[in-house]
Design an enzyme around this catalytic site. Structure first.
Site, PDB file in Angstrom:
ATOM      1  N   HIS A 277     -52.616 -75.345  17.340  1.00  0.00           N
ATOM      2  CA  HIS A 277     -54.101 -75.233  17.839  1.00  0.00           C
ATOM      3  C   HIS A 277     -54.995 -74.105  16.942  1.00  0.00           C
ATOM      4  CE1 HIS A 277     -52.687 -75.974  22.607  1.00  0.00           C
ATOM      5  NE2 HIS A 277     -53.243 -76.790  21.510  1.00  0.00           N
TER       6      HIS A 277
ATOM      7  N   ARG B  76     -41.858 -74.650  31.481  1.00  0.00           N
ATOM      8  CA  ARG B  76     -43.676 -75.845  30.981  1.00  0.00           C
ATOM      9  C   ARG B  76     -43.949 -74.993  30.004  1.00  0.00           C
ATOM     10  NH1 ARG B  76     -48.598 -78.947  34.046  1.00  0.00           N
ATOM     11  NH2 ARG B  76     -49.471 -78.956  32.183  1.00  0.00           N
TER      12      ARG B  76
ATOM     13  N   LYS C 293     -41.301 -84.517  31.289  1.00  0.00           N
ATOM     14  CA  LYS C 293     -42.699 -83.949  31.401  1.00  0.00           C
ATOM     15  C   LYS C 293     -42.505 -83.711  32.644  1.00  0.00           C
ATOM     16  CE  LYS C 293     -47.223 -82.225  30.159  1.00  0.00           C
ATOM     17  NZ  LYS C 293     -48.518 -82.834  29.894  1.00  0.00           N
TER      18      LYS C 293
ATOM     19  N   GLU D 184     -45.829 -85.655  19.593  1.00  0.00           N
ATOM     20  CA  GLU D 184     -45.456 -85.123  20.439  1.00  0.00           C
ATOM     21  C   GLU D 184     -43.979 -85.481  21.812  1.00  0.00           C
ATOM     22  OE1 GLU D 184     -47.182 -82.771  22.233  1.00  0.00           O
ATOM     23  OE2 GLU D 184     -49.166 -82.929  21.762  1.00  0.00           O
TER      24      GLU D 184
ATOM     25  N   HIS E 268     -55.286 -83.747  17.079  1.00  0.00           N
ATOM     26  CA  HIS E 268     -53.900 -82.341  17.976  1.00  0.00           C
ATOM     27  C   HIS E 268     -52.370 -82.882  17.315  1.00  0.00           C
ATOM     28  CE1 HIS E 268     -52.592 -80.650  20.863  1.00  0.00           C
ATOM     29  NE2 HIS E 268     -51.834 -81.185  21.730  1.00  0.00           N
TER      30      HIS E 268
ATOM     31  N   LYS F   3     -52.781 -80.701  33.832  1.00  0.00           N
ATOM     32  CA  LYS F   3     -53.663 -79.455  32.589  1.00  0.00           C
ATOM     33  C   LYS F   3     -55.255 -80.400  32.709  1.00  0.00           C
ATOM     34  CE  LYS F   3     -50.375 -76.478  30.414  1.00  0.00           C
ATOM     35  NZ  LYS F   3     -49.828 -75.499  29.038  1.00  0.00           N
TER      36      LYS F   3
ATOM     37  N   ARG G 238     -66.631 -78.914  43.271  1.00  0.00           N
ATOM     38  CA  ARG G 238     -65.189 -78.369  43.851  1.00  0.00           C
ATOM     39  C   ARG G 238     -63.856 -78.842  44.691  1.00  0.00           C
ATOM     40  NH1 ARG G 238     -68.761 -75.461  47.613  1.00  0.00           N
ATOM     41  NH2 ARG G 238     -69.055 -72.963  46.268  1.00  0.00           N
TER      42      ARG G 238
ATOM     43  N   GLU H  54     -46.909 -73.315  34.729  1.00  0.00           N
ATOM     44  CA  GLU H  54     -46.758 -72.726  33.858  1.00  0.00           C
ATOM     45  C   GLU H  54     -46.691 -71.107  33.571  1.00  0.00           C
ATOM     46  OE1 GLU H  54     -47.906 -74.243  29.584  1.00  0.00           O
ATOM     47  OE2 GLU H  54     -48.243 -72.462  28.628  1.00  0.00           O
TER      48      GLU H  54
ATOM     49  N   ASN I 147     -44.980 -76.682  24.578  1.00  0.00           N
ATOM     50  CA  ASN I 147     -46.657 -75.765  23.613  1.00  0.00           C
ATOM     51  C   ASN I 147     -45.949 -75.787  22.924  1.00  0.00           C
ATOM     52  OD1 ASN I 147     -48.345 -76.491  25.257  1.00  0.00           O
ATOM     53  ND2 ASN I 147     -47.719 -74.058  26.549  1.00  0.00           N
TER      54      ASN I 147
ATOM     55  N   HIS J 297     -47.395 -75.473  19.213  1.00  0.00           N
ATOM     56  CA  HIS J 297     -49.160 -75.323  19.676  1.00  0.00           C
ATOM     57  C   HIS J 297     -49.937 -74.167  19.825  1.00  0.00           C
ATOM     58  CE1 HIS J 297     -47.630 -79.785  21.314  1.00  0.00           C
ATOM     59  NE2 HIS J 297     -48.858 -79.275  21.859  1.00  0.00           N
TER      60      HIS J 297
HETATM   61  P1  NAD Z   1     -58.163 -88.469  21.318  1.00  0.00           P
HETATM   62  O1  NAD Z   1     -59.119 -88.704  23.397  1.00  0.00           O
HETATM   63  O2  NAD Z   1     -59.918 -87.976  20.419  1.00  0.00           O
HETATM   64  O3  NAD Z   1     -58.228 -90.254  20.958  1.00  0.00           O
HETATM   65  C1  NAD Z   1     -58.324 -90.802  19.868  1.00  0.00           C
HETATM   66  C2  NAD Z   1     -59.231 -91.686  18.956  1.00  0.00           C
HETATM   67  O4  NAD Z   1     -58.034 -93.138  19.552  1.00  0.00           O
HETATM   68  C3  NAD Z   1     -60.304 -91.830  19.941  1.00  0.00           C
HETATM   69  O5  NAD Z   1     -61.091 -91.848  18.880  1.00  0.00           O
HETATM   70  C4  NAD Z   1     -60.332 -92.297  20.722  1.00  0.00           C
HETATM   71  O6  NAD Z   1     -62.117 -92.935  21.138  1.00  0.00           O
HETATM   72  C5  NAD Z   1     -59.538 -93.432  20.492  1.00  0.00           C
HETATM   73  N1  NAD Z   1     -59.222 -94.880  21.515  1.00  0.00           N
HETATM   74  C6  NAD Z   1     -58.566 -94.191  22.585  1.00  0.00           C
HETATM   75  N2  NAD Z   1     -57.971 -95.427  22.849  1.00  0.00           N
HETATM   76  C7  NAD Z   1     -57.434 -96.678  22.137  1.00  0.00           C
HETATM   77  C8  NAD Z   1     -57.363 -97.279  21.890  1.00  0.00           C
HETATM   78  N3  NAD Z   1     -56.788 -98.510  23.503  1.00  0.00           N
HETATM   79  N4  NAD Z   1     -58.047 -98.143  21.026  1.00  0.00           N
HETATM   80  C9  NAD Z   1     -58.583 -97.481  19.760  1.00  0.00           C
HETATM   81  N5  NAD Z   1     -58.959 -96.444  20.107  1.00  0.00           N
HETATM   82  C10 NAD Z   1     -58.776 -95.973  20.683  1.00  0.00           C
HETATM   83  O7  NAD Z   1     -57.114 -87.994  21.194  1.00  0.00           O
HETATM   84  P2  NAD Z   1     -55.807 -88.150  21.727  1.00  0.00           P
HETATM   85  O8  NAD Z   1     -54.980 -88.310  20.919  1.00  0.00           O
HETATM   86  O9  NAD Z   1     -55.780 -89.228  22.804  1.00  0.00           O
HETATM   87  O10 NAD Z   1     -56.172 -87.042  22.678  1.00  0.00           O
HETATM   88  C11 NAD Z   1     -55.632 -85.530  22.176  1.00  0.00           C
HETATM   89  C12 NAD Z   1     -56.169 -84.036  22.336  1.00  0.00           C
HETATM   90  O11 NAD Z   1     -55.280 -84.109  24.585  1.00  0.00           O
HETATM   91  C13 NAD Z   1     -56.748 -83.152  22.680  1.00  0.00           C
HETATM   92  O12 NAD Z   1     -58.137 -82.042  22.870  1.00  0.00           O
HETATM   93  C14 NAD Z   1     -55.451 -82.811  23.012  1.00  0.00           C
HETATM   94  O13 NAD Z   1     -55.965 -81.023  23.401  1.00  0.00           O
HETATM   95  C15 NAD Z   1     -55.372 -82.675  24.385  1.00  0.00           C
HETATM   96  N6  NAD Z   1     -53.822 -82.573  25.344  1.00  0.00           N
HETATM   97  C16 NAD Z   1     -53.838 -82.196  26.433  1.00  0.00           C
HETATM   98  C17 NAD Z   1     -52.902 -82.252  26.989  1.00  0.00           C
HETATM   99  C18 NAD Z   1     -53.190 -81.918  28.124  1.00  0.00           C
HETATM  100  O14 NAD Z   1     -51.948 -81.713  28.966  1.00  0.00           O
HETATM  101  N7  NAD Z   1     -53.562 -82.119  28.699  1.00  0.00           N
HETATM  102  C19 NAD Z   1     -51.358 -82.892  27.072  1.00  0.00           C
HETATM  103  C20 NAD Z   1     -51.609 -83.008  24.929  1.00  0.00           C
HETATM  104  C21 NAD Z   1     -52.673 -82.644  24.261  1.00  0.00           C
HETATM  105  N1  GLY Z   2     -49.030 -79.529  27.015  1.00  0.00           N
HETATM  106  C1  GLY Z   2     -48.565 -79.274  27.583  1.00  0.00           C
HETATM  107  C2  GLY Z   2     -48.249 -79.029  29.288  1.00  0.00           C
HETATM  108  O1  GLY Z   2     -48.396 -79.858  29.367  1.00  0.00           O
HETATM  109  O2  GLY Z   2     -48.238 -78.142  29.140  1.00  0.00           O
END
Ligand code: NAD
Ligand code: GLY
Length: 369
Positions: free
Chosen positions: A258, A247, A233, A191, A271, A149, A127, A243, A251, A254
């Site tokens: 999405h 907030r 942010k 982003e 993404h 998030k 939890r 949100e 998006n 998005h």
């Molecule tokens: P990802 O985590 O898939 O990373 C992209 C690629 O880069 C992967 O293959 C990873 O292994 C590789 N990688 C990571 N660090 C590296 C480095 N330093 N050197 C070489 N390769 C490296 O993708 P992302 O773009 O980081 O994140 C996308 C995800 O984040 C999506 O699922 C999206 O929905 C989510 N997201 C979440 C929020 C939030 O607020 N929580 C906001 C935006 C996006």
């Molecule tokens: N990436 C959207 C949020 O964090 O609200």
């Protein structure tokens, strides 16, 4: 010692102060002075993936071992398609096998996929256990590691299962960007542009003037863009953590993005790429509603083109887009709520749009056959 910059995420409303720091700088992975205060039990689980582990895991583990912190690693398969229940369960299996307790922190070492999975595991294991982000992609450093998030995808919808759960600390090591593939760097820039569009026209101007430096990974330009993105942010999250209004602006693009990710199969479009095409769709919709001019849309499109990001969506039927968009988290009473631009630097959320206008926009924004 390398210079660092710190951005505070202020979440200090009673009953609990959950504020935390984002430290940005080179070689942050080795900054045990910043990490150790969050590891009082001298034990931690590190969650990473098969790509990041060979690059940075040993460095982190060695630094921690030198301070008598006992760690074990959970190395997950790499890819958006693994941001799901099965992978989440691999984390729970390992935490239980290692008898992790309530005070054992989880450290996410990787991009947004690792951060979102680890955060959700931390929110639900026993939890709630402490959680630390060490983001290694540009996208994770400017967006996903900040704001709490967390979650996973469902076959029917992106990020549909999750929790709001804040990290205790974000350590942003800009040195890790040296190994990031160009395509991933560009996805992160999508982003960053979002922050200029929704909140800061001056930052948008700066991005237009400095985009070539960012693409060349110039350290000073990169540091500024990361810090400014985190400041924007942090400000928005501090005002509206869960949100209920403001907030939602984060998006922009998005809802369309999405839908692209879901309809194409997770991992096919990055993404940030889907967000770029989705942002042009949102801008085109804003123009059709006479909120912004075609000059502004052209300016936005041009910047994404300079970065090398897609400015049209995949050639799906408008009906297919609409089907995927119905599973957006912003849908209320069955109606999709859009984030639209009022001008460059200002956006509004919660807007419903006549379906024929939406279909017209979608038809105009997909790639030519
Ligand atoms: P990802 O985590 O898939 O990373 C992209 C690629 O880069 C992967 O293959 C990873 O292994 C590789 N990688 C990571 N660090 C590296 C480095 N330093 N050197 C070489 N390769 C490296 O993708 P992302 O773009 O980081 O994140 C996308 C995800 O984040 C999506 O699922 C999206 O929905 C989510 N997201 C979440 C929020 C939030 O607020 N929580 C906001 C935006 C996006
Ligand atoms: N990436 C959207 C949020 O964090 O609200």
């Amino acid at each position: 010692m390398n210079a660092i910059e710190t951005v505070e995420v202020a979440l200090d409303t009673p009953p609990e102060n959950r504020s935390y720091a984002i430290h940005i700088g080179q070689e942050m992975i080795s900054r045990m002075d910043l990490l150790l205060p969050h590891l009082p039990g001298k034990k931690a689980a590190i969650i990473t993936n098969t790509t990041v582990a060979p690059l940075y895991l040993e460095k982190l583990r060695n630094a921690l071992a030198n301070h008598q912190v006992n760690t074990f690693s959970i190395i997950l398969p790499d890819g958006e398609q693994y941001k799901n229940w099965e992978t989440l369960n691999l984390i729970f299996d390992a935490l239980l096998e290692h008898r992790c307790e309530r005070k054992t922190p989880l450290i996410a070492l990787g991009g947004g996929v690792i951060g979102d999975l680890t955060g959700f595991a931390a929110a639900s294991y026993l939890r709630g256990v402490p959680f630390i982000q060490i983001p290694t992609t540009l996208l994770a450093q400017v967006d996903s590691s900040v704001g709490g998030k967390t979650g996973i995808n469902h076959p029917l919808g992106k990020n549909m299962i999750g929790a709001f759960y804040q990290p205790r600390l974000v350590l942003t090591d800009t040195a890790t960007l040296a190994t990031l593939p160009d395509r991933e760097l560009r996805a992160g820039i999508a982003e960053i542009i979002k922050y200029g569009l929704i909140h800061d026209a001056d930052f948008m101007d700066w991005l237009e003037r400095h985009m070539h430096q960012l693409l060349a990974r110039d350290p000073a330009a990169m540091n500024y863009a990361i810090r400014r993105s985190c400041e924007i942010k942090a400000e928005i999250v501090s005002l509206d953590e869960r949100e209920s209004g403001l907030r939602a602006l984060l998006n922009l693009g998005h809802t369309f993005g999405h839908a692209i990710e879901n309809a194409m199969g997770y991992g096919e479009w990055l993404h940030g790429e889907a967000v770029a095409a989705g942002t042009i769709m949102a801008a085109e919709l804003s123009r059709r509603l006479q909120r912004i001019t075609s000059v502004e849309v052209d300016r936005i499109r041009h910047l994404f083109e300079v970065v090398g990001l897609p400015v049209t969506g995949p050639r799906l039927t408008p009906e297919r887009y609409l089907e995927s968009m119905q599973l957006d988290k912003k849908v209320e009473s069955g109606a999709i709520r859009f984030i639209l631009l009022d001008r460059i630097g200002k956006a509004s959320a919660g807007i419903t749009v006549p379906t024929p206008l939406l279909i017209e926009t979608l038809s105009a924004c997909v790639a030519d056959a």
